[in-house]
Scaffold this active site. Sequence first.
Site, PDB file in Angstrom:
ATOM      1  CD  GLU A 208      -3.218  -0.967   2.097  1.00  0.00           C
ATOM      2  OE1 GLU A 208      -3.268   0.149   2.879  1.00  0.00           O
ATOM      3  OE2 GLU A 208      -4.130  -1.722   2.041  1.00  0.00           O
ATOM      4  CD  GLU A 397      -3.921  -6.092   3.971  1.00  0.00           C
ATOM      5  OE1 GLU A 397      -4.432  -5.257   4.495  1.00  0.00           O
ATOM      6  OE2 GLU A 397      -2.412  -5.852   3.647  1.00  0.00           O
TER       7      GLU A 397
HETATM    8  C1  NOJ Z   1      -4.529  -2.325   5.025  1.00  0.00           C
HETATM    9  C2  NOJ Z   1      -2.965  -2.609   5.722  1.00  0.00           C
HETATM   10  O1  NOJ Z   1      -2.197  -3.002   4.819  1.00  0.00           O
HETATM   11  C3  NOJ Z   1      -3.107  -3.438   7.042  1.00  0.00           C
HETATM   12  O2  NOJ Z   1      -1.881  -3.064   7.820  1.00  0.00           O
HETATM   13  C4  NOJ Z   1      -4.225  -2.636   7.819  1.00  0.00           C
HETATM   14  O3  NOJ Z   1      -4.090  -3.230   9.165  1.00  0.00           O
HETATM   15  C5  NOJ Z   1      -5.372  -3.071   7.186  1.00  0.00           C
HETATM   16  N1  NOJ Z   1      -5.357  -2.165   6.074  1.00  0.00           N
HETATM   17  C6  NOJ Z   1      -6.689  -2.571   7.916  1.00  0.00           C
HETATM   18  O4  NOJ Z   1      -6.714  -1.101   8.209  1.00  0.00           O
END
Ligand code: NOJ
Length: 491
Positions: A208, A397
């Site tokens: 990200e 994710e």
């Molecule tokens: C994306 C992130 O990569 C992760 O680290 C985070 O905990 C989640 N979003 C939820 O916010």
Amino acid sequence: MSRLSRRQFGKIAGWAALGPAAASTEPAGAGTAQESRFTGQGFISGFPSDFLWGTATSAYQIEGAVNEDGRGPSIWDSYTHRPETSAELGNADVADDHYHLYKDDVQLMKALGAKAYRFSIAWPRVFPEGSGTPNPKGLDFYNRLLDELLANDIEPFATMYHWDLPQALQDRLGGWISRDTANAFADYAGHVAERLTDRVRHICTINECARFVHLGYGLGLDAPGLKLSRAELNQVRHNVALAQGLSVQAIRAHGRTGTKVGPAENIVICIPAIETPANIRAAEIATRELNAAYLTVMLEGEYAEGYLARVGKDAPSYTARDLSIISSQIDFVGLNVYRPDHYVVAADNDRGFTLIPFPASFPHMDSAWLRIAPEAMYWAPRHVAKLWGVKSIYISENGTSATDEPAADGNFYDLDRIMYLRNHLLHLQRATSEGIPVSGYFVWSLMDNFEWSDGFQKRYGLYNVDFDTQRRTPKLSASFYREIIRHNAVV
Ligand code: NOJ
């Protein structure tokens, strides 16, 4: 903090309490066909037979052990220990104590039937100073973890950077404002690839880009807590994109032949408000333009004209060679899909699209930013496949926070999380059934953990974690995900 012994841990409150789904005796392997169908048996939508189901975590969010075995401090250690942030956030000095409990945590994955695990490697464990001399013990933990995963038939997906920049690089170079950080990242990635790709076949480079740059360097809401100017911020974006390309090259140079490499991106997701051909086209145009600083330039090797026009005099400085590095060939695109960024309609204007404002009543999950639009799970991979001809996509994710109060019987009936996951998976099934090349899905997260600037207040896990005792307890969503995996279908 009291810590449970391995034996005590084995007695975690359990699956049996979680209803008929957990105790079901239906044969595994049912529902492997790819088309949607109604069977009257309860499961309705199948995935490709080799679909990879996994869970995801990241180093700083779960490992703890921040001072062990030569690890250096990261910008998140410094940030969480500042007086102005520490009271509110706490810190991840211990977090899930995964550094010591990793074997038990692998068993949690195994209990789900998960076939893959996405985790991240802590750069400051490997290079405590960010660059220079590697810490001899730096990779020992990951070697142990990899062996444990493979012994349990769980395919490792390793992420090289999940935001825990060595503090030394922030101090010495200003972190990502410097190109030298991109070079240091490539050296670190090459070092790791050389030592781990005998067992790791998939590497995610950077997690990200947009989030850690915007919140960490632009708004001052994540580590390192800076508020840079627009021009500086665009330079940071460029350096991060450069780091992506340089690390791909380093991994290819030092890793085993055949190692698959790609980013894990939270693209700006643009959804056609109404699915007409004109709006779909408009959503594609918007996707290309609004992701110009990251995925678009990674896949096209150029900054989109609309982006350069928009940033004007604040454009980053770069060379043609930078662009060719940034667009080094990748093997897959990882997509972190949580929420819609924009609903789009076609417009007769310069851009060819209009972004529709969200009404105040638009629903969201427990976290206010987490607007609910499961169709994002269809459109994100579809745009990536259609716009850039990407042949391999992973949902790196997807998940949600939930309040997760225990019920009177002590169980966590997280129906809101199940609702969220089920609906996203139905849209993912729509995508795979149309031939959009999504090869796997990683739920965020295996277990509750340190949620960055929300501290421990927001919980994303399939397993509840009691951070005082380190006890892990499966929530109802763990049973749900186990059934999804078992049937290879939405249940
Ligand atoms: C994306 C992130 O990569 C992760 O680290 C985070 O905990 C989640 N979003 C939820 O916010």
